[in-house]
Design a protein around this motif. Sequence first.
Motif, PDB file in Angstrom:
ATOM      1  N   UNK A  19      27.315  77.967 184.517  1.00  0.00           N
ATOM      2  CA  UNK A  19      28.251  78.239 185.614  1.00  0.00           C
ATOM      3  C   UNK A  19      27.798  77.577 186.915  1.00  0.00           C
ATOM      4  N   UNK A  20      28.766  77.109 187.683  1.00  0.00           N
ATOM      5  CA  UNK A  20      28.464  76.495 188.975  1.00  0.00           C
ATOM      6  C   UNK A  20      29.710  76.586 189.853  1.00  0.00           C
ATOM      7  N   UNK A  21      29.534  76.830 191.127  1.00  0.00           N
ATOM      8  CA  UNK A  21      30.653  76.970 192.055  1.00  0.00           C
ATOM      9  C   UNK A  21      31.273  75.615 192.352  1.00  0.00           C
ATOM     10  N   UNK A  22      32.575  75.518 192.121  1.00  0.00           N
ATOM     11  CA  UNK A  22      33.373  74.330 192.465  1.00  0.00           C
ATOM     12  C   UNK A  22      32.732  73.054 191.935  1.00  0.00           C
ATOM     13  N   UNK A  23      32.332  73.108 190.669  1.00  0.00           N
ATOM     14  CA  UNK A  23      31.763  71.945 189.972  1.00  0.00           C
ATOM     15  C   UNK A  23      30.498  71.431 190.636  1.00  0.00           C
ATOM     16  N   UNK A  24      29.858  72.252 191.454  1.00  0.00           N
ATOM     17  CA  UNK A  24      28.637  71.860 192.143  1.00  0.00           C
ATOM     18  C   UNK A  24      28.844  71.512 193.594  1.00  0.00           C
ATOM     19  N   UNK A  25      30.062  71.598 194.099  1.00  0.00           N
ATOM     20  CA  UNK A  25      30.331  71.263 195.504  1.00  0.00           C
ATOM     21  C   UNK A  25      29.857  72.352 196.454  1.00  0.00           C
ATOM     22  N   UNK A  26      29.665  73.570 195.950  1.00  0.00           N
ATOM     23  CA  UNK A  26      29.168  74.644 196.797  1.00  0.00           C
ATOM     24  C   UNK A  26      30.266  75.405 197.505  1.00  0.00           C
ATOM     25  N   UNK A  27      29.890  76.327 198.390  1.00  0.00           N
ATOM     26  CA  UNK A  27      30.863  77.190 199.057  1.00  0.00           C
ATOM     27  C   UNK A  27      31.926  76.395 199.815  1.00  0.00           C
ATOM     28  N   UNK A  28      33.151  76.871 199.766  1.00  0.00           N
ATOM     29  CA  UNK A  28      34.250  76.202 200.473  1.00  0.00           C
ATOM     30  C   UNK A  28      34.368  76.749 201.880  1.00  0.00           C
ATOM     31  N   UNK A  29      34.779  75.873 202.819  1.00  0.00           N
ATOM     32  CA  UNK A  29      35.002  76.323 204.194  1.00  0.00           C
ATOM     33  C   UNK A  29      36.321  75.795 204.756  1.00  0.00           C
ATOM     34  N   UNK A  30      37.196  75.337 203.892  1.00  0.00           N
ATOM     35  CA  UNK A  30      38.525  74.902 204.309  1.00  0.00           C
ATOM     36  C   UNK A  30      39.564  75.431 203.344  1.00  0.00           C
ATOM     37  N   UNK A  31      40.835  75.168 203.608  1.00  0.00           N
ATOM     38  CA  UNK A  31      41.894  75.652 202.705  1.00  0.00           C
ATOM     39  C   UNK A  31      41.655  75.214 201.264  1.00  0.00           C
ATOM     40  N   UNK A  32      41.742  76.169 200.359  1.00  0.00           N
ATOM     41  CA  UNK A  32      41.375  75.977 198.956  1.00  0.00           C
ATOM     42  C   UNK A  32      42.405  76.666 198.069  1.00  0.00           C
ATOM     43  N   UNK A  33      42.682  76.094 196.926  1.00  0.00           N
ATOM     44  CA  UNK A  33      43.645  76.692 196.007  1.00  0.00           C
ATOM     45  C   UNK A  33      43.244  78.120 195.661  1.00  0.00           C
ATOM     46  N   UNK A  34      44.193  79.029 195.763  1.00  0.00           N
ATOM     47  CA  UNK A  34      43.920  80.453 195.607  1.00  0.00           C
ATOM     48  C   UNK A  34      43.911  80.868 194.141  1.00  0.00           C
TER      49      UNK A  34
END
Length: 792
Positions: free
Chosen positions: A357-372
């Motif tokens: 498991x990895x968040x967002x394919x490895x991109x890490x935490x999101x800080x902008x508008x993201x698909x819900x």
Amino acid sequence: MRRTRRTSIPGWAAGAAALVWILTLASAPSHGAQGGPASVSTPSRPAAAATYTNPVSAGAVDTFPDPAVIRGKDGFWYAYGTQNPVMQSKGEDGERILPILRSADMVAWEYAGEVFTPADKPAWHQGSRLWAPDVRYAAGLYHLYYSVPGRNTVGLVTSATPTGPWTDRGSVLPSPSGCPAGNIDQAQFTDTDGTPYLYWGSYDTICVARMNADLTRTVGEVTQVARGRRVEGGFVVRRDGFYYLFYSDAGCCDGAYSGYQVKVGRSTSPTGPFTDDEGTDLMALTSKAGVVAGANGNRWIGPGHNALQTDLAGQDWLVYHGIPAESPDLAPASNGTLKLTRRPMLVDRLDWIDGWPVVRAGAGPSDGPTTAPVTSPVAGGTFNGSGLEGWRTEGGSGWSTATDPDARGYAVHTPAGSGTSTSYLVAAGRVPVDLRAEADLKVTSADGAAGLTVAHRDPGNRIVAWLDRARGALVTDVRVGGRSRGEQVTALPSGFSWGTWNNVSVELRGTRLTAEVSGDRLRDPVAVQSRDLPAAAVREGAVGAAARGTGAAADNVGATALYRPVTKRVADAAPGRLLPGHSDEFDGASVPGTDAGSPWQWVRGPSAGVTVSGGALSWPTQDAELYLGDNTASVLIRDAPTGDYTVETKLRFSPGRAAQQAGLVLYENDDRWFKLVHSVLPLTNGNGALLDVSEFGKEGERPTTTPPTAVANAPMFGGPTAGTMWLRMAYHRDSAHGEHEVRASTSRDGVHWSAGSVWTLPVRGELKIGLVSHNRSGVTAEFDYVRTYAAP
């Protein structure tokens, strides 16, 4: 305020820009543990959000550490957080004790109460603050486990609804608990054979033990399953035959100096051994790989202490907290006695790639508008508002609606007579071929069965996943053209609670069917079944409930298109071209920094005993420090190139005493630097055991504290160590926000790299490339080279 941004370092991704839908839910007043709930308004269900922006707790509370989330039987999601001053912005100085949030869509939340008030908090807590809730649903009750650090134990309350009233069940752990660690940060898990477990521990060990049948006490042997510097916050799920232990390490709550990361190991047994994605046992005396979520250079610092949730499409989401860089600290609370870090709740897509498991394919935490998340079914519903409108019956009558305080509305089947035939309650609308469907089901009579039907075109063409009480099993039945294509039977545990709600989910991807049964949708199924289907069985159809015999009930019945899994990680950017003018192979005869014209220079040096021979720089560790106000260690430095770059060294180092360390440094001055070293640290409560760690630290000012802190220091921890290892720091200057951003990576073979997380500091001066070997004497570090590469 610091703006949302994306870093320009290749491989550090950011969310796509999109419109954020702002949702508002009806508010609910708080209530306590022992009395009945106050008059709670019925929450509305607005249209699901198309996108969201972290933190999802914004607008409801100011902070929400250590979140745990469950979907209630009323169809809403409920989140529980650590005791904190969550209403500072509304003028409150005190704390809410285990605050509760509620949401229709997992991203827009409202305040829904607290588990305890100061007036009804049980006396046995003895004034302790309460931390780190974990919530489960079993045998008709919500079980909320929480940490009582003042008593060094774990407490439990239960309730028939997600917001109480709560019944105190006392302490879950014996004293002593059998775990050589802080008895906090618990998480309950039930295996497929029905055996319940409790995981707990902090500073620096996670343990597991079995629980009794009613989930109120641990029993029997205690097993240590993970240890490491500040390892805590365990959370276990089962997937594809493996048990995954999520945990966090380093510092959770130190403002801008929080080095928290979520990591993971997996095992074929709930009691271990668990190994990371490089094969390192989580009990090994070294730091670990397997980063699931770490700081990536955007606004989120110290992401950690996670739980999981699954949306209606089958996509998993990591629920965790993060610290906003623009406002990392809360104002002092409780008459100035509490100085806490701000930790709002974040939600991000969790991808399973090559079994990890990895968040967002490895991109890490999101800080902008993201698909819900997907939280509204294509067809189906909750039966909460309009009876059976929008549903049709097939194969017999007897369907009606009923209510209870937890589920609110639900469908119940009570046929006239014996009711031996099968009856269906089918939702209007068509659902796709590749789908995920689920329903909460219960069977209150010994001869009954309740089912979830999918790919349903008429009674002769459907797939049903049955909770069959007479057979004590999950049974999938496939029929095409009125003919059976076979049943598959999976036994349910002997203590299965038939007469309370159980969640049944079905996923169809191509001709592969997977069905699961769980109490709470928390990736802890008590039955899993997979089978291949004939192609004729998986055409587009409808979704609904099925009943056989008497005493069947269904709720939250629906289906939607199955999620599309992400199968490839975000690529880690390889270094660019070598920069010889900023590199050194140490193939000369002189100690760097001792000859005129050398690109190297010493801070407090040269250090005693440094030599160069055989293409390596040998440097005995010093009894000296580079830490806060104690700056006595030597540092060997040289100019860094202009622009972004990566610096790498190959290090041979076999320390044997606590505090010995050697490695790379990006150095501005004694009080502003980034450092990546092979270090030795003691294991808390480890009977003298020492940990070899990849320690990635930073030091700098912390002006947001009250009063301002002149110098602060903190580590995070990278991948496993070895006698010979490779260290890298990738530097990026974020000109838009005036920041140095540095990401660390380690390797044990120079080929396969364990990518770590990012530390940042405001730009004040230029950083220089350097080496260190210090803290405690007695071992020699050998550096084969320092190579600097341009950005790719």
